[in-house]
Design a protein around this motif. Structure first.
Motif, PDB file in Angstrom:
ATOM      1  N   HIS A  20       2.787  10.029  -1.673  1.00  0.00           N
ATOM      2  CA  HIS A  20       3.134  10.449  -3.035  1.00  0.00           C
ATOM      3  C   HIS A  20       3.359   9.256  -3.967  1.00  0.00           C
ATOM      4  O   HIS A  20       3.716   9.450  -5.135  1.00  0.00           O
ATOM      5  N   CYS A  21       3.135   8.044  -3.454  1.00  0.00           N
ATOM      6  CA  CYS A  21       3.415   6.865  -4.271  1.00  0.00           C
ATOM      7  C   CYS A  21       2.263   6.554  -5.228  1.00  0.00           C
ATOM      8  O   CYS A  21       1.173   7.117  -5.128  1.00  0.00           O
ATOM      9  N   ARG A  22       2.516   5.604  -6.117  1.00  0.00           N
ATOM     10  CA  ARG A  22       1.542   5.261  -7.157  1.00  0.00           C
ATOM     11  C   ARG A  22       0.265   4.671  -6.560  1.00  0.00           C
ATOM     12  O   ARG A  22      -0.846   5.010  -6.995  1.00  0.00           O
ATOM     13  N   THR A  23       0.414   3.759  -5.589  1.00  0.00           N
ATOM     14  CA  THR A  23      -0.769   3.126  -5.002  1.00  0.00           C
ATOM     15  C   THR A  23      -1.677   4.153  -4.352  1.00  0.00           C
ATOM     16  O   THR A  23      -2.905   4.119  -4.531  1.00  0.00           O
ATOM     17  N   GLU A  48       6.768   1.118  -1.239  1.00  0.00           N
ATOM     18  CA  GLU A  48       5.847   2.234  -0.984  1.00  0.00           C
ATOM     19  C   GLU A  48       5.490   2.372   0.491  1.00  0.00           C
ATOM     20  O   GLU A  48       4.951   3.400   0.903  1.00  0.00           O
ATOM     21  N   HIS A 106      -7.606   2.368  -8.968  1.00  0.00           N
ATOM     22  CA  HIS A 106      -6.789   1.180  -8.689  1.00  0.00           C
ATOM     23  C   HIS A 106      -7.525  -0.065  -9.185  1.00  0.00           C
ATOM     24  O   HIS A 106      -8.666  -0.317  -8.792  1.00  0.00           O
ATOM     25  N   SER A 163      -1.987   7.294  -5.074  1.00  0.00           N
ATOM     26  CA  SER A 163      -2.619   8.104  -6.126  1.00  0.00           C
ATOM     27  C   SER A 163      -3.742   7.344  -6.823  1.00  0.00           C
ATOM     28  O   SER A 163      -4.808   7.906  -7.107  1.00  0.00           O
ATOM     29  N   LEU A 164      -3.511   6.047  -7.102  1.00  0.00           N
ATOM     30  CA  LEU A 164      -4.535   5.256  -7.782  1.00  0.00           C
ATOM     31  C   LEU A 164      -5.777   5.082  -6.910  1.00  0.00           C
ATOM     32  O   LEU A 164      -6.911   5.183  -7.395  1.00  0.00           O
TER      33      LEU A 164
END
Length: 336
Positions: free
Chosen positions: A77-80, A66, A89, A82-83
């Motif tokens: 745009h990565c998961r981290t 990421e 998170h 967004s969380l």
């Protein structure tokens, strides 16, 4: 034009308008495995403390895939990302004043129960295999018991944990909290950078942006608040107030505008900008070597600050407060 509701909050803001050497400093410590457990991030209101803290948090929580080439950068745009932006998170804890649904406002302080929750959170194994990160936003809001509880955490932090303590008034914190944190002091950003930032945010441009940038004193977040609120009107009111007060003119019209029922937000900004302007005058006089003038302005500013604080506390008529502040400045001019 952008509105306040459209502005990205610190937890979801990718850009940090500040000193690149700070990012580089933390990046080097991270790569060297020498990252401190406790960090004290200082700066005035709207200096970017929370924006920086969330950027640091994302960098620690992100996976290798990421991360980007930019120092402490990760793919937005990565998961981290967004969380963290959504507040979901599992390895990030943000300690802040709680919102009271019944009273429809935030509590006055961060209570010890919140720091106890933080302590329990940090003792757990990271859910996603990396770090556990906490942000104290801000330590200025901690009550005494909460501050003492935070000190205990900083004294014996669990491994692979990072605690970012934010403060606009670090001198008021427990000395033991300050001593257990590595300090990052956010310095004022150049007016040109703040002006460009306001334009990028579609908040202000041209002369208005330049005027707001100057009034913000190098604090991008504060400049954004001014631009999207009553900042331009407050700056104009302060300019006219100072001109009239120092020339012996009539400040009554300005006093009337501040006392209107619809002027609550305008009054807050007027008061802050006026005090900031006087603080700037103190620095200017000191740089010229005029200690007498500097001392006189300090005294006048302190009296006006106390007048505003006590007046608001007892709901004193703002009209009378502005007139009284005008008299203080006239006396200052006469004594100069």
């Amino acid at each position: 034009m952008t509105s306040l509701e459209d502005i990205a909050p610190p937890r979801s803001r990718a850009n940090f308008i500040g000193c690149p050497e700070i990012i580089d400093q933390v990046e080097r410590a991270h790569h060297a495995g020498a990252l401190a457990n406790g960090w004290l991030i200082t700066g005035g209101e709207g200096a970017g403390k929370a924006t920086l803290a969330f950027r640091l948090a994302r960098a620690l929580l992100a996976t290798d895939t990421e991360r980007t080439q930019a120092p402490l950068g990760i793919d937005p745009h990565c998961r981290t990302f967004s969380l963290v932006a959504s507040g979901g998170h599992p390895d990030l804890f943000v300690a802040q004043r709680e919102y009271d649904e019944k009273k429809d406002r935030y509590t006055a302080e961060i209570k010890v129960d919140t720091i106890r929750e933080l302590t329990s959170f940090l003792s757990l194994t990271p859910s996603m295999g990396g770090w556990r990160v906490a942000i104290i936003d801000t330590a200025d809001d901690l009550n005494r018991n909460a501050a003492n509880a935070l000190l205990k955490v900083l004294e014996e932090p669990p491994r692979r944990t990072a605690i970012f303590v934010l403060s606009a008034a670090p001198g008021r914190l427990l000395a033991t909290i300050r001593s257990r944190c590595r300090r990052i002091a956010l310095r004022p950003v150049m007016d040109e950078q703040v002006t460009a930032f306001l334009a990028d945010e579609v908040a202000a441009d041209g002369p208005d942006a330049q005027s707001i940038a100057t009034a913000a004193g190098g604090r991008p977040g504060y400049a954004l608040t001014l631009a999207l609120g009553d900042g331009a009107a407050a700056i104009d009111a302060v300019d006219r107030f100072l001109t009239f007060a120092f020339s012996g003119g009539d400040v009554a019209a300005i006093a009337h505008s501040m006392s209107a029922r619809s002027a609550d937000s305008l009054w807050v900004l007027f008061r802050q900008i006026l005090l900031d302007r006087l603080a700037g005058d103190v620095i200017a006089s000191a740089e010229k070597g005029d200690g007498k003038a500097s001392s006189a302005i300090i005294d006048a500013r302190e009296r006006i600050s106390t007048l505003f604080a006590r007046g608001d506390a007892v709901n004193l008529d703002r009209f009378q407060m502005v007139l009284a502040a005008g008299r203080e400045l006239r006396a200052l001019k006469a004594a100069g």
